[in-house]
Design an enzyme around this catalytic site. Structure first.
Site, PDB file in Angstrom:
ATOM      1  N   CYS A  50       0.811  -1.222   0.000  1.00 47.00           N
ATOM      2  CA  CYS A  50       0.000   0.000   0.000  1.00 47.00           C
ATOM      3  C   CYS A  50       0.843   1.272   0.000  1.00 47.00           C
ATOM      4  CB  CYS A  50      -0.954   0.017   1.190  1.00 47.00           C
ATOM      5  SG  CYS A  50      -0.164   0.363   2.766  1.00 47.00           S
ATOM      6  N   CYS A  85       3.729   3.228   4.389  1.00 47.85           N
ATOM      7  CA  CYS A  85       4.888   3.258   5.283  1.00 47.85           C
ATOM      8  C   CYS A  85       6.136   3.791   4.567  1.00 47.85           C
ATOM      9  CB  CYS A  85       5.172   1.841   5.754  1.00 47.85           C
ATOM     10  SG  CYS A  85       5.556   0.770   4.354  1.00 47.85           S
ATOM     11  N   GLU A 102     -18.801   1.489  10.468  1.00 50.43           N
ATOM     12  CA  GLU A 102     -20.087   1.936  11.023  1.00 50.43           C
ATOM     13  C   GLU A 102     -20.567   1.013  12.132  1.00 50.43           C
ATOM     14  OE1 GLU A 102     -22.902   3.047   8.025  1.00 50.43           O
ATOM     15  OE2 GLU A 102     -24.572   3.050   9.439  1.00 50.43           O
ATOM     16  N   ARG A 105     -32.524  -0.105   0.913  1.00 49.18           N
ATOM     17  CA  ARG A 105     -32.032   0.904  -0.037  1.00 49.18           C
ATOM     18  C   ARG A 105     -31.925   0.301  -1.447  1.00 49.18           C
ATOM     19  NH1 ARG A 105     -29.939   6.089   0.034  1.00 49.18           N
ATOM     20  NH2 ARG A 105     -30.457   6.252   2.222  1.00 49.18           N
ATOM     21  N   GLU A 107     -22.063   9.368  -1.188  1.00 53.32           N
ATOM     22  CA  GLU A 107     -22.377   8.111  -1.857  1.00 53.32           C
ATOM     23  C   GLU A 107     -22.904   8.252  -3.284  1.00 53.32           C
ATOM     24  OE1 GLU A 107     -24.073   5.243   1.459  1.00 53.32           O
ATOM     25  OE2 GLU A 107     -24.802   7.282   1.704  1.00 53.32           O
TER      26      GLU A 107
HETATM   27  S1  FES Z   1       3.336  -1.085   2.203  1.00 57.25           S
HETATM   28 FE1  FES Z   1       1.524  -1.139   3.331  1.00 57.25          FE
HETATM   29  S2  FES Z   1       2.274  -0.709   5.303  1.00 57.25           S
HETATM   30 FE2  FES Z   1       4.050  -0.945   4.183  1.00 57.25          FE
END
Ligand code: FES
Ligand SMILES: Cc1cc2nc3c(=O)[nH]c(=O)nc-3n(C[C@H](O)[C@H](O)[C@H](O)COP(=O)(O)OP(=O)(O)OC[C@H]3O[C@@H](n4cnc5c(N)ncnc54)[C@H](O)[C@@H]3O)c2cc1C
Ligand code: FES
Length: 1342
Positions: free
Chosen positions: A59, A62, A815, A893, A1274
């Site tokens: 991701c 970090c 939620e 919904r 939304e």
């Molecule tokens: S790449 Fe996701 S936390 Fe390190």
């Protein structure tokens, strides 16, 4: 002091870890080598700016910059690195820079921080430090990059909020191309859609002239002290010894080989990108690690007379850079393998991984889907192996890999280097890879293909075809390779080779990885592309070739993927002339926390400094989907040093059965039975996260398995439903159906979608005196958290304070499910009477917190002869998981929205809630709306296809008009859909582009384009009426400063910013005087969840009401001193003992609905929007690209156009994930396969439309909400279905070319697999899908 050992022995006392962090020297005499750099930064150095989003390099949250100095060539290398995978000892002697080290709100912001903030590129902010550091590192290496460089630098970063466009636009200001932010007429931001520009409309969301110029000479230098130390150098083994791990760093090959003898079980690591994941997620324990990054023979790269010799530890980024240079310097024909490797590296992970990962690691790991191995095998590379016994070379041929992740390298051997040969003049080389997502994804199938022709002919002398993803190892297609020799590279070759390839690469039904027919089709598609590519080259070289013909329409089949840099225009109405400067409403203000987010100063739950005596929790979760719990034994866990307690159902002082809705059916801890994989059985309380997680693994659980229900179809078959009675009907459906000329019956599915908020569920519980509890939790629903904690503890709500400052994204996923978790944490805190903390790991979060409900829509349509829809009956089935949670409301919904924008005279819809053995599925942006809308659009698309009608005309034919009544009896007022529709068609130049698409399709057989226009209507209000209320508390202090508290939670959507804008208008003061601290149930009680897009509407009205009361209180003092200042009036009120604090309250008026009669007014108003999207697909692989999207959205009078446009773009990209990219899979026994970013792909930077234009409808004030605005969170999400239907349009063209009869049915998401298999042709036909029921599939979609 840096004390490098002089002796060449590993038996010396351990070394001292020395590195620099943000310019400060860090010296650690007792380092624990098992810590990652991220854990070290966050826990030891208390630098919490770098975030943990996944722990597996997927991701980029970090990301930090690691700077290395090379004493040999006196160079400094700056690398973006995933701190979550970098072992702390790997930074010995290096300089680490984190987001805190480059700028701060207290001193000065770095331009990289300032620009992302001011360009609105930070919403929740959790991804932002990582993105900032990727950009910062790029600039340190290249102060004036191109847009291509920037887009490439972000391949390893994900953001779930923004939709990426604002980040790219903000950073475009660093490029050579530059961007003035719309200041001059021909700016990229002003090249608007077809030159249409209304009076009073702006395209400028930020002003780059405000940006601090970037001066690369001001950047900090590499610490001279470190340079000196490294120049002094050491040729000795360095050793770091912790409680559980020894880290050894040899400097020579002979030291390495000695260490391998001394520690036979030691694990070598280079980039640690495989080993790090094994340790974190696969329970591997390696007590001794040898770092092989500092051995000259393994880290050098050179050109030899035969090719390129790559040291096994050379990073992939270095390899890429070196090969690019060789390609430039050497004749083209010699570098064809290198060109294929460079092209493959483009799709190999992201920069952060490529900066550390090496070829040796890729080869040694031997993953069957390794991207490098098929290329190296096809190229017949040789490996230099060495051991104490001697050195030798091996060729990477069909004998190299001996089994799953096994090869012929001996246990004592080390790969020293890889020799990659030059190609000869008659040799051609191609690489192929197909992955679910183009960038930073692992392959489904990949291949390396090489052919050598006899000189001057098209006769094959030799050929190597290597494939990945088709067997437990990378394999050669030996029969095909043998048979192809001596053949002509000419017509008939592909047909002759296809059956052999199928024989070489068999996949039995149920093979690991699944998608068998698709993977097999891909092998033929790749070969076909290879054939065409080589033929094209041969034809250029041998113009006289007579036995070949390539139709012109085949030319694009082997075209290399190319994407133009993303561009787009955002249009919004400017504030009216004369609006006072102090009135912030309508202005594109930057998110108020953005500056803190970009500097890492913004605090999320896990960033809060640990309380005294704080303990950490580790979870024991069910490994079975449905089972009796025979025993739970925590003895071994409790025996571990640092463990304080084991907590389970027996420790719940109050009620174990809780839940956000009635009937409360969510157990805090499993009680005698588990009902889904990942269900919480117990918690281990320990001194640290590491001990808690280790101990949790020692808890022994005995199960007796029971039958489990996983899919909707299984639930229907076994009649497994949750109670519900949701049925709406208008007209006489059954009667009309009976009298229709044609009946069309069918079904369509939408998939599950993981929220993938970047900040996982986090909770901190602090017990107070006399049973009071403070719960700080990453939740959208503070009152639900308070309520469930109180129930579990058996105490009244007034003893529980539930609060939070901000969330790192929520999207509905925070939620309810996190409230049950918070209750479990509270039980643990109660048992040990100490503060406890729990932040779920990404895989834990994904395994237990539920997803968007997958839906199955079954329909029956009654049609007249001309295709007119006369009656429609829909049955919607949702997969709810094991408990009620919000499933009934989600289905409500869906049922309300299944008409979308269409007036169908006879229409009925019924909802069915399937109960399964999955985690409880829950709210997700759109809350069932997108699923209901999708079913209706699929039906329209199918009818249009069947009757040969234009989908566009089909949609227009049934549009609602102003004053029409929906199937649930609500009158449509201020119905702006037609305006959005017409404007979007005009702005997108739809008619011309439709023609262009058709033209393109007539000229291209294997690449197709598609275009679609999709409208949306979205009702605003909670369908559970009591939730449509909000409270606010407004204080004015004696210096005139205003503090607001309200019921809404800030999760990136800019709620607090908008609320301050509303207060600014209501109090008639500049927004700088107003502040919001946090959301807290002790300040504003009985808060509704921040959900249903209603945060601004409800809280804005409550704040406005409070502000108006305060203005009334101040009014006498204003009257007395009309020329006075705000501060003077406030002071005067105080001196006269007039209250400067009050509450505000709002409840949405006139909402009602009666499910008995199916009539009422469930929504306050409707939002509308329209999108046109155009795509291009690769019919041979299923790959696709979104070429352009245009959106026109009605947001009323926008309170903040930058935030609203950000919400539209973010929702659209999330919707694109839902309808195209995100493929959630479980095994037939309910084990989640798509756990973490490695296997579950949310859209990345590279997935956004190449051109993305968003316009807010002008002059469309909404009389029903605060400041005439409309809700925005939304409603735009469904517009991404335009991409899905454009893909469908493109597939249809391929099917027309192939002469495939019948209408195309396509389920969502339109994954690469589905696209490819829907484009039926001679290749797919060879692999018919196995008969369901005759085998156990590898995965199911629930
Ligand atoms: S790449 Fe996701 S936390 Fe390190
Ligand atoms: C987020 C992410 C994305 C990824 N994307 C891809 C991708 O797109 N394509 C792909 O193919 N892979 C991918 N990978 C897998 C991984 O990055 C590669 O396999 C990488 O090349 C491994 O190199 P490393 O230096 O990090 O290996 P390490 O983790 O350091 O080592 C891996 C293994 O190789 C052994 N080893 C290392 N060097 C030698 C040597 N010289 N001699 C003998 N054994 C050795 C180690 O002992 C260990 O067993 C990805 C991984 C992550 C975490
Ligand atoms: S702003 Fe990027 S994840 Fe929220």
């Amino acid at each position: 002091m840096f004390t490098a050992e002089k002796a060449s022995s590993a038996d010396k006392p351990p070394n001292i870890l020395v590195f620099f962090c943000n310019g400060k020297k860090v010296v650690d005499h007792h380092v624990e080598p098992e810590l990652t750099l991220l854990a070290y930064l966050r826990t030891k150095l208390r630098l919490t700016g770098s975030k943990l989003g996944c722990g597996e390099g997927g991701c980029g949250a970090c990301t930090v910059m690691v700077s290395k100095y090379s004493p040999k060539d006196k160079t400094i290398n700056h690398l973006a690195v995933n701190a979550c995978l970098a072992p702390i000892c790997s930074v010995q002697g290096m300089a680490v820079t984190t987001v805190e080290g480059i700028g701060s709100t207290k001193t000065r912001l770095h331009p990289v921080q300032e620009r992302i903030a001011k360009a609105h590129g930070s919403q929740c902010g959790f991804c932002t430090p990582g993105i900032v550091m990727s950009m910062y590192t790029l600039l340190r290496n290249n102060p004036q990059p191109t847009m291509e460089d920037i887009e490439s630098a972000f391949e390893g970063n994900l953001c779930r909020c923004t939709g990426y466009r604002p980040i790219l636009q903000g950073y475009k200001t660093f490029t050579k191309e530059g961007c003035c932010g719309g200041n001059v007429t021909n700016c990229c931001m002003n090249t608007d859609q077809n030159g249409i520009r209304e009076e009073g409309v702006s395209t400028q969301l930020f002003d780059p002239s405000e940006f601090t110029p970037y001066d690369p000479t001001q950047e900090p230098i590499f610490p001279p002290e470190l340079m000196l130390m490294l120049d002094e150098g050491t040729l000795a083994v360095q050793k770091f010894e912790g409680n559980n791990l020894i880290w050894l760093r040899p400097a020579t090959v002979s030291q390495l080989l000695d260490l391998k003898v001394k520690y036979p079980q030691a694990k070598m690591v280079a980039g640690n990108t495989e080993v790090g994941v094994e340790v974190k997620f696969k329970n591997q324990v390696y007590p001794v690690i040898i770092d092989i990054n500092h051995i000259p023979e393994m880290t050098s790269i050179e050109t030899t007379p035969y090719g390129v010799r790559v040291g096994a530890s050379v990073s992939l980024s270095c390899l890429d850079g070196y090969l690019k240079k060789v390609i430039q310097d050497q004749p083209e024909h010699k570098t064809r393998i290198y060109a294929a490797i460079v092209e493959m590296l483009r799709w190999f992970a992201g920069h952060q991984i490529r900066n550390v990962a090496c070829l040796g690691g890729n080869i040694a790991t031997g993953s069957p889907i390794s991207d490098m191995n098929p290329l190296l095998m096809a190229a017949r590379c040789t490996l230099e192996l060495t051991s104490k016994q001697g050195s030798h070379a091996v060729t990477m041929d069909g004998n190299f890999f001996t089994g799953y992740r096994k090869n012929i390298i001996g246990p004592n051997e080390v790969i020293l280097a890889v020799n990659i040969p030059f190609t000869s003049e008659n040799e051609y080389f191609y690489g192929f890879k197909q992955a679910p997502r183009r960038e930073d994804d692992i392959a489904i199938v990949n291949a390396g293909m090489r052919v050598l022709m006899k000189p001057g002919t098209n006769v094959v002398e030799d050929c190597t075809l290597a494939f990945g993803g088709m067997a437990p190892t990378s394999v050669l297609a030996s029969k095909t390779m043998a048979s192809i020799k001596e053949r002509h590279w000419a017509d008939g070759l592909v047909e002759a080779m296809c059956p052999l390839l199928a024989e070489d690469l068999p996949l039995p039904p149920g093979a690991p990885g699944g998608m068998e027919p698709y993977r097999q089709s891909l092998t033929l598609s790749f070969f076909f592309k290879f054939y065409l590519g080589v033929l094209e080259e041969l034809k250029l070289k041998l113009p006289g070739l007579s036995d070949t013909s390539i139709p012109a329409s085949f030319k694009s089949a082997n075209q290399q993927y190319h994407k133009n840099s993303a561009r787009g225009v955002q249009m919004y109405q400017e504030v009216p002339a004369g609006q006072p400067d102090s009135d912030a409403v309508g202005r594109p203000l930057t998110h108020l926390a953005a500056l803190k987010q970009v500097t890492g100063e913004a605090l999320y739950v896990d960033d809060i400094t640990p309380a005294r005596d704080e303990l950490y929790l580790g979870m024991v979760c069910s490994k079975k989907a449905h089972a009796k719990l025979l025993s739970v034994n925590a003895t071994a866990a409790l025996a571990l040093e640092g463990v304080h307690a084991f907590v389970d159902v027996n420790d719940v002082p109050g009620c174990n059965m809780i839940g956000p809705t009635a009937p409360q059916d969510d157990p805090v801890f499993a009680d005698g039975e588990v009902v889904h994989v990942g269900q919480l059985i117990g918690l281990v309380v320990a001194d640290s996260q590491a001990i808690a997680q280790k101990a949790a693994k020692l808890v022994q659980v005995e199960y007796e398995e029971l039958p489990a229900i996983i899919t909707i179809e299984e639930a229907i078959e076994q009649d497994s439903y949750l109670p519900s009675n949701l049925f709406l009907k208008r007209g006489n459906v059954q009667e009309v159906l009976e009298s229709c000329d044609h009946i069309l019956e069918g079904e369509v599915r939408t998939g599950a979608q993981e929220h993938f908020y970047l900040e996982t569920t986090s909770t901190l519980v602090i017990p107070g005196e006399g049973g009071e509890v403070e719960v700080i939790s990453s939740t959208q629903a503070l009152t639900t958290t308070q309520d469930l904690v109180a129930k579990a503890l058996g105490i009244p709500n007034n003893r529980v304070v539930s609060k939070v400052k901000r969330l790192g994204g929520g999207f509905g996923g925070k939620e309810t499910r996190c409230c049950v978790h918070a209750a479990a944490c509270a039980v643990a805190a109660n048992k040990v009477n100490r503060p406890v903390r729990l932040m779920l790991d990404r895989d834990e979060d994904m395994s237990m917190t539920g997803t968007r409900h997958p839906f199955l829509g079954r329909y029956k349509v009654g049609l007249a002869k001309d295709g007119e829809m006369r009656a429609l009956q829909i049955d919607l089935y949702s997969n709810c998981g094991f408990s009620n949670d919000l499933s009934n409301a989600v289905m409500e919904r869906a049922v309300f929205h299944s008409d979308n924008c269409y007036n169908i005279p006879n229409f009925q819809v019924r909802g069915h809630l399937c109960k399964t053995n999955l985690p409880s599925n829950t709210a997700f942006r759109g809350f069932g709306g997108p699923q209901g809308l999708f079913v209706m659009e699929s039906i329209l698309s199918e009818i249009a296809g069947r009757y040969g009608m234009s989908e566009l005309k089909m949609r227009e034919r049934y549009f609602y008009c102003e004053g029409d009544i929906t199937h649930f009896g609500q009158e449509l007022k201020h119905w702006n859909l037609k305006r959005c529709w017409t404007e979007c068609l005009t702005k997108s130049d739809y008619d011309n582009r439709r023609r262009d698409v058709d033209q393109f399709n007539s000229e291209n057989r294997w690449r197709k384009r598609g275009i679609a226009v999709i409208p949306t209507k979205y009702g605003i209000a909670f369908t559970f009426k009591p939730l449509n209320q909000a409270g606010a508390l407004v204080h004015i202090y004696t210096d005139g400063a205003v503090l607001i508290s309200h019921s809404g939670v800030e999760m990136g959507q800019g709620l607090h910013t908008k609320m301050i804008q509303v207060a600014s208008r209501a109090l008639r003061i500049p927004q700088e005087k107003i502040h919001i601290l946090e959301t807290n149930t002790a300040m504003v009680p009985n808060t509704s969840p921040t959900a249903a897009s209603s945060g601004s509407d409800l809280n804005g009205m409550a704040i406005k009401a409070a502000c108006e009361t305060l203005l009334q209180n101040l009014e006498p003092f204003v009257r007395d001193n009309p020329k006075g200042t705000w501060e003077e009036w406030v002071k005067a009120a105080y001196m006269n003992r007039v209250s400067l604090s009050t509450t505000g309250f709002y409840s949405t008026p006139n909402l009602y609905f009666d499910w008995q009669t199916g009539n009422g007014k469930p929504f306050n108003y409707f939002c509308h929007g329209v999108a046109v999207s155009e795509v291009e697909i690769d019919c041979l692989t299923g790959d696709h690209q979104v070429l352009r999207t245009d959106i026109v959205m009605d947001v009323g009078d926008s309170i903040n156009p930058a935030i609203d446009i950000g919400q539209i773009e973010g929702a659209f990209i999330q919707g694109y994930g839902l309808f195209v990219l995100e493929d959630y899979r479980v095994t037939p026994t309910g084990q989640l396969l798509t756990k973490g970013p490695g296997f579950y792909k949310i859209p990345g930077f590279g997935d956004i439309p190449s051109e993305f234009n968003v316009s807010l409808l002008t002059r469309a004030p909404n009389p029903f909400a605060v400041c005439s605005s409309k809700a925005i969170g939304e409603p735009p999400l469904f517009l991404a279905a335009s991409v899905f239907f454009a893909i469908k349009d493109a597939i249809q063209s391929a099917r027309d070319d192939a002469g495939v009869p019948g209408t195309l049915k396509l389920d969502s998401p339109a994954t690469a697999e589905r696209i490819r298999m829907a484009c039926q042709d001679q290749f797919t036909k060879q692999f018919p899908p196995p008969e369901p029921g005759t085998y156990t599939p590898f995965f199911v979609r629930p």
